[in-house]
Write a protein that holds these residues in place. Sequence first.
Motif, mmCIF file in Angstrom:
data_model
loop_
_atom_site.group_PDB
_atom_site.id
_atom_site.type_symbol
_atom_site.label_atom_id
_atom_site.label_comp_id
_atom_site.label_asym_id
_atom_site.label_seq_id
_atom_site.Cartn_x
_atom_site.Cartn_y
_atom_site.Cartn_z
ATOM 1 N N ILE A 110 0.839 -1.198 0.000
ATOM 2 C CA ILE A 110 0.000 0.000 0.000
ATOM 3 C C ILE A 110 0.875 1.250 0.000
ATOM 4 C CG2 ILE A 110 -1.689 1.316 1.344
ATOM 5 C CD1 ILE A 110 -2.888 -1.360 2.171
ATOM 6 N N GLU A 111 1.989 1.187 0.698
ATOM 7 C CA GLU A 111 2.929 2.307 0.675
ATOM 8 C C GLU A 111 3.423 2.559 -0.743
ATOM 9 O OE1 GLU A 111 6.911 3.868 3.054
ATOM 10 O OE2 GLU A 111 6.147 1.852 3.387
ATOM 11 N N LYS A 112 3.552 1.474 -1.514
ATOM 12 C CA LYS A 112 4.038 1.590 -2.895
ATOM 13 C C LYS A 112 2.924 1.971 -3.863
ATOM 14 C CE LYS A 112 6.143 -1.173 -6.578
ATOM 15 N NZ LYS A 112 6.612 -2.528 -6.972
ATOM 16 N N GLU A 113 1.765 1.339 -3.742
ATOM 17 C CA GLU A 113 0.689 1.512 -4.727
ATOM 18 C C GLU A 113 -0.349 2.560 -4.341
ATOM 19 O OE1 GLU A 113 0.756 0.153 -7.577
ATOM 20 O OE2 GLU A 113 2.174 -1.504 -7.366
ATOM 21 N N GLY A 114 -0.457 2.843 -3.055
ATOM 22 C CA GLY A 114 -1.489 3.774 -2.596
ATOM 23 C C GLY A 114 -0.973 5.192 -2.439
ATOM 24 N N PHE A 115 -1.787 6.031 -1.808
ATOM 25 C CA PHE A 115 -1.452 7.438 -1.602
ATOM 26 C C PHE A 115 -1.638 7.769 -0.131
ATOM 27 C CE2 PHE A 115 -2.604 6.882 -5.983
ATOM 28 C CZ PHE A 115 -1.694 7.671 -6.679
ATOM 29 N N GLN A 116 -0.904 8.772 0.322
ATOM 30 C CA GLN A 116 -0.999 9.197 1.709
ATOM 31 C C GLN A 116 -0.999 10.717 1.774
ATOM 32 O OE1 GLN A 116 2.702 8.739 4.030
ATOM 33 N NE2 GLN A 116 3.664 7.892 2.185
ATOM 34 N N LEU A 117 -1.294 11.258 2.956
ATOM 35 C CA LEU A 117 -1.347 12.704 3.154
ATOM 36 C C LEU A 117 -0.474 13.053 4.355
ATOM 37 C CD1 LEU A 117 -5.215 13.207 2.739
ATOM 38 C CD2 LEU A 117 -3.450 13.429 0.986
ATOM 39 N N LEU A 224 -18.126 0.055 7.814
ATOM 40 C CA LEU A 224 -17.524 -0.187 9.122
ATOM 41 C C LEU A 224 -17.205 -1.664 9.286
ATOM 42 C CD1 LEU A 224 -19.954 2.063 11.195
ATOM 43 C CD2 LEU A 224 -17.715 2.689 10.260
ATOM 44 N N ASN A 225 -16.385 -1.976 10.289
ATOM 45 C CA ASN A 225 -15.967 -3.367 10.537
ATOM 46 C C ASN A 225 -15.424 -4.015 9.260
ATOM 47 O OD1 ASN A 225 -16.866 -3.502 13.349
ATOM 48 N ND2 ASN A 225 -18.931 -3.383 12.487
ATOM 49 N N THR A 226 -14.711 -3.227 8.480
ATOM 50 C CA THR A 226 -14.210 -3.692 7.189
ATOM 51 C C THR A 226 -12.694 -3.577 7.162
ATOM 52 O OG1 THR A 226 -16.243 -2.934 6.110
ATOM 53 C CG2 THR A 226 -14.344 -3.387 4.696
ATOM 54 N N LYS A 227 -12.032 -4.705 7.057
ATOM 55 C CA LYS A 227 -10.565 -4.716 7.096
ATOM 56 C C LYS A 227 -9.985 -4.976 5.709
ATOM 57 C CE LYS A 227 -10.112 -6.118 11.933
ATOM 58 N NZ LYS A 227 -9.525 -7.086 12.886
ATOM 59 N N LEU A 228 -8.934 -4.250 5.433
ATOM 60 C CA LEU A 228 -8.229 -4.395 4.163
ATOM 61 C C LEU A 228 -7.273 -5.574 4.232
ATOM 62 C CD1 LEU A 228 -7.721 -2.614 1.457
ATOM 63 C CD2 LEU A 228 -5.621 -1.991 2.614
ATOM 64 N N GLU A 229 -7.216 -6.346 3.161
ATOM 65 C CA GLU A 229 -6.247 -7.447 3.103
ATOM 66 C C GLU A 229 -5.123 -7.172 2.118
ATOM 67 O OE1 GLU A 229 -6.736 -11.726 1.345
ATOM 68 O OE2 GLU A 229 -7.347 -11.794 3.452
ATOM 69 N N ASN A 230 -5.459 -6.527 0.978
ATOM 70 C CA ASN A 230 -4.423 -6.285 -0.029
ATOM 71 C C ASN A 230 -4.891 -5.225 -1.024
ATOM 72 O OD1 ASN A 230 -1.975 -6.626 -1.270
ATOM 73 N ND2 ASN A 230 -2.575 -8.414 -2.445
ATOM 74 N N TYR A 231 -3.906 -4.641 -1.701
ATOM 75 C CA TYR A 231 -4.200 -3.708 -2.788
ATOM 76 C C TYR A 231 -3.050 -3.768 -3.787
ATOM 77 C CZ TYR A 231 -5.031 0.610 -5.376
ATOM 78 O OH TYR A 231 -5.261 1.515 -6.381
#
Length: 406
Positions: A110-117, A224-231
Motif C-alpha cells: 500500500i505504501e508503494k501503490e497507494g497514496f498518503q497525506l 464499518l468493521n471492514t478490514k483491508l487485506e491487499n491492494y
Amino acid sequence: MIIGAGFAGLETARRLASVPVRITLIDKNNHHLFQPLLYQVAIAGLLPSQIAQPIRTIFRKQKNLTFQMGEVSTINFDEKYVKLNGSVIAYDYLVLAVGGRTNFFGFDVIEKEGFQLKDLETAVKTRNHLLRMFEQASHEGDAEKRKSLLTFVIVGGGPTGVETAGALAELISHVMVKDYPRLNLNEARVVLLEAAAHLISSYPDELRQATSKLLKKKNVDVRLNTKLENYNGQEVTLLDGSKIETQTLIWTAGVKATEIVEGLNVEKASAGRVRILPTLQLPQHPETFVIGDAAFLEENGQALPMISTVAIQQGVFTAKNILRLMKGQSPASFHYKDPGLLATIGRNAAVARIFGISFSGFIAWVIWVFLHIYRIIGFRNRIIVLFNWAWDYVFYDNQVRLITKE
C-alpha cells in the motif's frame, strides 16, 4: 536545540523569544506545514503555499534563533550533541519535536501503490492522481474500466479520513460535474473503509452517528468493521474476500514515530513513540524534552492523542520548564487541557464538542472554518485561504485544479 519545526517545535521556539538563550532550530524542510489542511491540497481546494510558511520568515524578527535546514543523523544524549549533515552541534537543552510518519501496519504494497497525506509532496501527488483519473475517465469507452477510474477508496475512519471523504465527494458533486458535462459522474463512488465499529472512535457516540449521517447524505459509501487485506494498484481485496475495483486508495489509517526516533536507544511505547516523564523530559536525561507526536504520555490511563492541540500545549509547557531548570527550579508536570473536538465533513457540515456540548451542522462548520483560519501561520495565508473558501462556498468552484509535474 529544537529538532522539528512542527506545531510543538514552533511553539517552544516562540515562547523562548524574549529569554537570554541561543536557539538552534533544525528541520529537514524550510517551511512549517499546517498539516490539518493537507487534505485540502489533495482535493484541489488549496495550493501548497497557502498552508505552509517559510521558517526563516516566521522567525525573521526573533534575534536569538538560528535556523538550519537538514536531517539529524545522530543524537548523543550522554555527550549532548547531534550530527547534522556531517557537522557536530552541541547543546545544553534538547527539544525533540520531530513529529510522526504514516503507519502502514506492515502493508508495504500500500505504501508503494497507494497514496498518503503526510507532507506537501504526498498531497500534491494525490491531487495530480485524482485529477488524472477524471481526465482518463472522460475518454474511456469501457464502462467497467471507467467505473474503476471513478472509484476512490479511503482507508481510515479517523478525522483525516472523514474530512477527505467528505471533501472528495463534494468535489465530484459540486465541481467536477461542471468540468466534465459529458461524463456521467453518477458512476463516481467515494468509499470509506474503517476496521472498527465506528468512525472517529475517539469522539462521543452522538458525534459518530452525526458524522455517519452527514457522510451518507453526501453519498459516501461508509463501510464499518471492514478490514483491508491487499491492494495491487487496480483492486482492493477485503478480509471477507470481497473486492473493489479501483485505481485510487488513499491511506489515512495511522501514524508512527519517525526514523530518527526509531533509532534511539530509549524506552518506546505503541507506534514507536518515546516514553517520557509527566514533565515531558526523557528519563535519565533531564535536559532532553520529547514532545508532540514523537512522545508517549498517559493521562487518566489513556495515551495523549497525536494531534496538533497536544503538540502546541506541550511546546508552550516545554519552554516554561526549560526556564524553571535554568533558574534552578524543579520542572512541573504537564496536564493536557482538551479544547474540544472538531471535524468537518464538507460544506455546511461538521461535528463539534466544545465545553461538554456536542453539536453538528452549519454552526459546527463555521467554528471549524474560523478556528483553522486563526491557526494558519502568516496573515497573507489566512486571507488567501479565507478568500478561497468563500469563493468555493458562493460559486461551488475550487480554484486550483492543476495537474503539475512532481
